[in-house]
Scaffold this motif. Sequence first.
Motif, PDB file in Angstrom:
ATOM      1  N   ALA A  61       0.832  -1.212   0.000  1.00 34.68           N
ATOM      2  CA  ALA A  61       0.000   0.000   0.000  1.00 34.68           C
ATOM      3  C   ALA A  61       0.859   1.252   0.000  1.00 34.68           C
ATOM      4  N   TRP A  62       1.905   1.263   0.812  1.00 39.93           N
ATOM      5  CA  TRP A  62       2.773   2.447   0.880  1.00 39.93           C
ATOM      6  C   TRP A  62       3.565   2.643  -0.410  1.00 39.93           C
ATOM      7  N   ALA A  63       3.913   1.535  -1.084  1.00 41.68           N
ATOM      8  CA  ALA A  63       4.684   1.634  -2.321  1.00 41.68           C
ATOM      9  C   ALA A  63       3.895   2.280  -3.446  1.00 41.68           C
ATOM     10  N   GLN A  64       2.567   2.360  -3.301  1.00 41.48           N
ATOM     11  CA  GLN A  64       1.752   3.039  -4.310  1.00 41.48           C
ATOM     12  C   GLN A  64       2.119   4.515  -4.446  1.00 41.48           C
ATOM     13  N   LEU A  65       2.704   5.089  -3.393  1.00 38.77           N
ATOM     14  CA  LEU A  65       3.099   6.492  -3.439  1.00 38.77           C
ATOM     15  C   LEU A  65       4.237   6.717  -4.428  1.00 38.77           C
ATOM     16  N   PHE A  66       4.955   5.662  -4.771  1.00 37.14           N
ATOM     17  CA  PHE A  66       6.115   5.781  -5.655  1.00 37.14           C
ATOM     18  C   PHE A  66       5.897   5.101  -7.003  1.00 37.14           C
ATOM     19  N   SER A  67       5.131   4.021  -7.022  1.00 40.65           N
ATOM     20  CA  SER A  67       4.890   3.301  -8.274  1.00 40.65           C
ATOM     21  C   SER A  67       3.569   2.555  -8.172  1.00 40.65           C
ATOM     22  N   GLU A  68       2.617   2.955  -8.969  1.00 39.68           N
ATOM     23  CA  GLU A  68       1.304   2.323  -8.936  1.00 39.68           C
ATOM     24  C   GLU A  68       1.351   0.908  -9.508  1.00 39.68           C
ATOM     25  N   SER A  69       2.110   0.735 -10.579  1.00 40.55           N
ATOM     26  CA  SER A  69       2.121  -0.559 -11.262  1.00 40.55           C
ATOM     27  C   SER A  69       2.984  -1.597 -10.543  1.00 40.55           C
ATOM     28  N   ASP A  70       4.091  -1.168  -9.936  1.00 38.28           N
ATOM     29  CA  ASP A  70       5.009  -2.103  -9.288  1.00 38.28           C
ATOM     30  C   ASP A  70       4.873  -2.128  -7.777  1.00 38.28           C
ATOM     31  N   TRP A  81       2.904  -3.807  -5.812  1.00 37.95           N
ATOM     32  CA  TRP A  81       2.815  -5.161  -5.263  1.00 37.95           C
ATOM     33  C   TRP A  81       4.170  -5.837  -5.252  1.00 37.95           C
ATOM     34  N   TRP A  82       4.986  -5.550  -6.284  1.00 40.78           N
ATOM     35  CA  TRP A  82       6.295  -6.190  -6.417  1.00 40.78           C
ATOM     36  C   TRP A  82       7.233  -5.755  -5.294  1.00 40.78           C
ATOM     37  N   TYR A  83       7.347  -4.441  -5.106  1.00 37.41           N
ATOM     38  CA  TYR A  83       8.224  -3.941  -4.053  1.00 37.41           C
ATOM     39  C   TYR A  83       7.678  -4.298  -2.672  1.00 37.41           C
ATOM     40  N   GLY A  84       6.374  -4.231  -2.511  1.00 35.70           N
ATOM     41  CA  GLY A  84       5.776  -4.602  -1.236  1.00 35.70           C
ATOM     42  C   GLY A  84       6.015  -6.056  -0.890  1.00 35.70           C
ATOM     43  N   ALA A  85       5.930  -6.927  -1.888  1.00 43.08           N
ATOM     44  CA  ALA A  85       6.157  -8.352  -1.654  1.00 43.08           C
ATOM     45  C   ALA A  85       7.602  -8.613  -1.234  1.00 43.08           C
TER      46      ALA A  85
END
Length: 206
Positions: free
Chosen positions: A180-189, A191-195
Amino acid sequence: NSVDRMGVLDRLPILFGTSLLLITVMLIGRAGLRVFKTIHTSKLDTSVLAFALGTTLLTLFAFLLGILGGLRLWWAYLLPVGVAIGIEWKAERGILSWERLKTATKSSFIIKQLSWWLIAIPVALMLAGAMLPPWEFDVREYHSQVPKEWFQAGAIEYLPHNSYSSMPLGAELISVVPMAWAQLFSESDAWWYGALIGKTFLGLYA
């Protein structure tokens, strides 16, 4: 190939995200211990209990958000953080009190014991490995895949094509928070960085 996407410098945002998640968990855990008036005998006991309780409380909060269909609301995960900050700020010997912050700042620059350096080396190697993209079937289809699909759907729901979604996911839900927090930097990726951040965080269990 997903492995080709992870170089040495690519680990930096993963390390930053994992550190942020760890600080969040420890803060919530310490506040939880204070609320429950838990008796502890050493700093090690406090740290271990704070890690366990903070992870439990944050994943429970993510579970409640998932039931309500709010997994993608990045700002919602700041609510327990705000409560924890308020508790520790007002507490007489809270970890955010001015005296404790000054003591922590001074001690962070003094590492006299050789044992700490001996511990740091294998821990650094384990974390470097934990940041790599997973290749094991169990991780790709269960531990990371189910939280990913729930996050993309924005809610915890039954996944008829993935029987693993019916299994306990208490620890795995922690990955949804950095997604959820990674959405602030990349909407498409996101889930990838969060995982990867969630995977690295779970590596701290070792």
